[in-house]
Design a protein around this motif. Structure first.
Motif, PDB file in Angstrom:
ATOM      1  N   HIS A  99      -3.363   1.865 -11.811  1.00 20.98           N
ATOM      2  CA  HIS A  99      -4.807   1.770 -11.592  1.00 20.98           C
ATOM      3  C   HIS A  99      -5.471   2.971 -12.249  1.00 20.98           C
ATOM      4  CE1 HIS A  99      -3.794  -1.160  -8.470  1.00 20.98           C
ATOM      5  NE2 HIS A  99      -2.942  -0.275  -8.004  1.00 20.98           N
ATOM      6  N   SER A 112      -7.960   4.014  -8.761  1.00 18.07           N
ATOM      7  CA  SER A 112      -7.542   3.940  -7.356  1.00 18.07           C
ATOM      8  C   SER A 112      -6.327   4.812  -7.091  1.00 18.07           C
ATOM      9  CB  SER A 112      -7.159   2.496  -6.983  1.00 18.07           C
ATOM     10  OG  SER A 112      -8.246   1.641  -7.096  1.00 18.07           O
ATOM     11  N   GLU A 158      -3.202   5.091  -4.038  1.00 16.06           N
ATOM     12  CA  GLU A 158      -2.606   4.269  -2.997  1.00 16.06           C
ATOM     13  C   GLU A 158      -1.546   5.053  -2.227  1.00 16.06           C
ATOM     14  OE1 GLU A 158      -2.943  -0.143  -4.994  1.00 16.06           O
ATOM     15  OE2 GLU A 158      -1.133   1.000  -5.390  1.00 16.06           O
ATOM     16  N   ALA A 217      -5.604   2.240   0.405  1.00 20.07           N
ATOM     17  CA  ALA A 217      -6.144   2.271  -0.952  1.00 20.07           C
ATOM     18  C   ALA A 217      -7.486   2.983  -0.941  1.00 20.07           C
ATOM     19  CB  ALA A 217      -6.301   0.856  -1.492  1.00 20.07           C
ATOM     20  N   HIS A 268      -9.705  -3.024  -2.879  1.00 21.72           N
ATOM     21  CA  HIS A 268      -8.493  -3.741  -2.474  1.00 21.72           C
ATOM     22  C   HIS A 268      -8.782  -4.795  -1.401  1.00 21.72           C
ATOM     23  CE1 HIS A 268      -6.143  -0.980  -4.886  1.00 21.72           C
ATOM     24  NE2 HIS A 268      -5.075  -1.722  -4.626  1.00 21.72           N
ATOM     25  N   TYR A 320      -9.939  -7.669  -3.420  1.00 21.67           N
ATOM     26  CA  TYR A 320      -8.778  -8.145  -4.169  1.00 21.67           C
ATOM     27  C   TYR A 320      -7.910  -9.053  -3.288  1.00 21.67           C
ATOM     28  CZ  TYR A 320      -4.173  -7.912  -6.412  1.00 21.67           C
ATOM     29  OH  TYR A 320      -2.963  -8.228  -6.964  1.00 21.67           O
ATOM     30  N   TYR A 337      -9.994  -6.106 -10.949  1.00 25.87           N
ATOM     31  CA  TYR A 337      -9.812  -5.129  -9.871  1.00 25.87           C
ATOM     32  C   TYR A 337      -8.938  -3.943 -10.279  1.00 25.87           C
ATOM     33  CZ  TYR A 337     -12.162  -8.331  -6.750  1.00 25.87           C
ATOM     34  OH  TYR A 337     -13.093  -9.127  -6.149  1.00 25.87           O
TER      35      TYR A 337
END
Length: 183
Positions: free
Chosen positions: A51, A54, A56, A124, A130, A133, A159
């Protein structure tokens, strides 16, 4: 604003052909981090991806997953399970209590190579990407007997999911680790 307390089994749950996802903390509740409880079925492989925007965090509650979170020497496009980092790091078989943090831009993947479901806590940042998503993924997986892989890829592109190896789900190939470190 008040806090949020959810007891076991509480939260909005999405059930898909690939995973069960329960929303625990969301943008709508005022959280800047989306938090989910995810049940990963045997054979599910999210595929290596990264990503650009993002971060995570994954924490295994029950079961085992094979985990990867590093830039490999060679990004093969079919399988991530054989990747190695320049420092010799390889995929790890991780059990309950294990965690994985993934910074922005870091290739990562997980798969459930066992014959039993694995439960994990997934966070996330930032929310709500997310959340949206998973909602859209649930719609795609619920649309019919087969999954439209091109619809999944278009959704992943929207995304910030830059896929390197394929997303797969199905029966676990084996419960035995193949040259994987067990932690």
């Amino acid at each position: 604003m008040d806090g949020l307390i959810l007891l076991p089994g509480q939260g909005r749950t999405l059930v898909t052909k690939a995973q069960d996802i329960t929303f625990k903390a969301t943008h709508a509740a005022g959280s800047s981090v989306s938090i989910f409880e995810v049940v990963v079925p045997p054979g599910f492989d999210v595929g290596a991806h990264f990503h650009e925007q993002s971060e995570e965090f994954f924490y295994i509650l029950d079961g085992e997953l094979d985990l990867l979170a590093f830039e490999p020497v060679d990004r093969t496009v079919e399988r991530w399970q054989d990747w190695k980092s320049p420092t010799g790091q390889t995929v790890v078989r991780a059990g309950a209590g294990s965690s994985m943090f993934v910074p922005t831009g870091c290739p990562h993947a997980f798969t459930n190579p066992t014959n039993t479901p694995t439960r994990m806590l997934f966070q996330a940042y930032p929310s709500p990407d997310h959340e949206r998503y998973f909602e859209e993924l649930s719609d795609i997986f619920s649309a019919g007997q087969t999954v439209d892989s091109s619809a999944v890829q278009r959704m992943r592109d929207r995304y910030d999911v830059h896929q390197i190896t394929p997303l797969r789900y199905g029966p676990a190939p084996s419960d035995e680790p193949q040259n994987l470190e067990h932690r």
